[in-house]
Motif scaffolding. Structure first.
Motif, PDB file in Angstrom:
ATOM      1  N   THR A 103      -6.136 -50.001  52.348  1.00 56.87           N
ATOM      2  CA  THR A 103      -6.723 -48.748  52.671  1.00 56.87           C
ATOM      3  C   THR A 103      -6.135 -48.124  53.948  1.00 56.87           C
ATOM      4  O   THR A 103      -5.988 -46.897  53.906  1.00 56.87           O
ATOM      5  N   GLN A 104      -6.445 -48.867  54.905  1.00 57.79           N
ATOM      6  CA  GLN A 104      -6.253 -48.321  56.149  1.00 57.79           C
ATOM      7  C   GLN A 104      -4.676 -48.104  56.404  1.00 57.79           C
ATOM      8  O   GLN A 104      -4.357 -46.855  57.159  1.00 57.79           O
ATOM      9  N   MET A 145      -4.100 -44.825  54.499  1.00 54.50           N
ATOM     10  CA  MET A 145      -4.534 -43.650  55.200  1.00 54.50           C
ATOM     11  C   MET A 145      -3.349 -43.189  56.400  1.00 54.50           C
ATOM     12  O   MET A 145      -3.262 -42.162  56.570  1.00 54.50           O
ATOM     13  N   ALA A 146      -2.594 -44.328  56.834  1.00 51.58           N
ATOM     14  CA  ALA A 146      -1.736 -44.386  57.928  1.00 51.58           C
ATOM     15  C   ALA A 146      -0.435 -43.950  57.067  1.00 51.58           C
ATOM     16  O   ALA A 146       0.619 -43.572  58.012  1.00 51.58           O
ATOM     17  N   GLY A 147      -0.179 -43.967  55.976  1.00 49.08           N
ATOM     18  CA  GLY A 147       0.942 -43.594  55.103  1.00 49.08           C
ATOM     19  C   GLY A 147       1.994 -44.485  55.235  1.00 49.08           C
ATOM     20  O   GLY A 147       3.315 -44.382  54.862  1.00 49.08           O
ATOM     21  N   LYS A 150       0.419 -58.650  41.783  1.00 52.32           N
ATOM     22  CA  LYS A 150      -0.595 -57.619  42.001  1.00 52.32           C
ATOM     23  C   LYS A 150      -0.323 -56.356  41.486  1.00 52.32           C
ATOM     24  O   LYS A 150       0.727 -55.887  41.514  1.00 52.32           O
ATOM     25  N   VAL A 151      -1.481 -55.617  41.153  1.00 49.17           N
ATOM     26  CA  VAL A 151      -1.443 -54.348  40.870  1.00 49.17           C
ATOM     27  C   VAL A 151      -2.031 -53.569  41.842  1.00 49.17           C
ATOM     28  O   VAL A 151      -3.282 -53.782  42.130  1.00 49.17           O
ATOM     29  N   TYR A 152      -1.610 -52.308  42.429  1.00 51.19           N
ATOM     30  CA  TYR A 152      -2.447 -51.469  43.256  1.00 51.19           C
ATOM     31  C   TYR A 152      -2.964 -50.105  42.754  1.00 51.19           C
ATOM     32  O   TYR A 152      -1.971 -49.491  42.222  1.00 51.19           O
ATOM     33  N   PHE A 153      -4.248 -49.848  42.834  1.00 53.02           N
ATOM     34  CA  PHE A 153      -4.862 -48.761  42.258  1.00 53.02           C
ATOM     35  C   PHE A 153      -5.208 -47.919  43.542  1.00 53.02           C
ATOM     36  O   PHE A 153      -5.714 -48.258  44.385  1.00 53.02           O
ATOM     37  N   PHE A 154      -4.628 -46.526  43.483  1.00 51.95           N
ATOM     38  CA  PHE A 154      -4.744 -45.676  44.626  1.00 51.95           C
ATOM     39  C   PHE A 154      -5.822 -44.668  44.217  1.00 51.95           C
ATOM     40  O   PHE A 154      -5.580 -43.809  42.957  1.00 51.95           O
ATOM     41  N   LEU A 155      -6.739 -44.427  44.982  1.00 53.47           N
ATOM     42  CA  LEU A 155      -7.643 -43.138  44.756  1.00 53.47           C
ATOM     43  C   LEU A 155      -7.327 -42.215  46.001  1.00 53.47           C
ATOM     44  O   LEU A 155      -7.708 -42.633  47.133  1.00 53.47           O
ATOM     45  N   ALA A 215      -5.914 -38.710  53.807  1.00 59.92           N
ATOM     46  CA  ALA A 215      -6.506 -39.388  54.617  1.00 59.92           C
ATOM     47  C   ALA A 215      -7.869 -40.100  54.101  1.00 59.92           C
ATOM     48  O   ALA A 215      -8.512 -40.875  54.679  1.00 59.92           O
ATOM     49  N   ARG A 216      -8.078 -39.778  52.824  1.00 63.39           N
ATOM     50  CA  ARG A 216      -9.211 -40.503  52.200  1.00 63.39           C
ATOM     51  C   ARG A 216      -8.896 -41.351  51.444  1.00 63.39           C
ATOM     52  O   ARG A 216      -9.527 -41.881  50.373  1.00 63.39           O
TER      53      ARG A 216
END
Length: 154
Positions: free
Chosen positions: A79-80, A83-85, A125-130, A134-135
């Motif tokens: 997540t961090q 947020m940092a891209g 793995k599968v990555y879910f993004f919300l 920046a949030r």
């Protein structure tokens, strides 16, 4: 146009004076060529598609009737990075998972829709993004565990 201007134009036509010559001095001059070549510079250059990337249409890839509960967990480090891209979807919402509450963007550890320059992804793995700003919040799920909820392409 006012009545006086219309009357003046009718008077000029009656005398045989062409209106184009009378109004030509009011038209601003441009240094554009007479064709529409100036519009060509506003278009984008042609895109070439990379031969190593397989392109697929955007679509829903998972239907999760109970949400992410038990299928994916929140990952603070990713997540961090999001947020940092430095860990993000290539195209926000290109693949998505449907839940009763919201829609999550999806990226796969094989690299499909995932931008990961620091190589933080793990195989299987599968990555879910919300959100994709920046949030941003990233959830990680096991691909084998998610397979019963997979929506195959049509």
């Amino acid at each position: 146009m006012g009545r006086a201007l219309v009357g003046a134009m009718v008077g000029l036509l009656a005398l045989g004076i062409p209106l184009a010559g009378a109004l030509a001095d009011d038209i601003p001059k441009t240094d554009w060529p007479p064709t529409n070549r100036h519009m060509l510079y506003r278009s984008l250059p042609p895109r070439t598609l990379s031969p190593r990337i397989q392109y697929a249409p955007a679509r829903a890839v998972y239907k999760l009737p109970k949400g992410l509960d038990g299928l994916a967990t929140y990952d603070k480090a990713l997540t961090q990075a999001c947020m940092a891209g430095t860990f993000r979807q290539i195209s926000d919402g290109y693949y998505w998972a449907v839940t009763p509450d919201r829609r999550f963007g999806v990226a796969f550890s094989g690299g499909a829709n995932l931008e990961d320059p620091q190589k933080k992804r793990e195989p299987g793995k599968v990555y879910f993004f919300l959100n994709q700003d920046a949030r941003c919040m990233v959830y990680v799920g096991d691909q084998a565990k998610l397979m019963p909820n997979y929506i195959p392409p049509v």
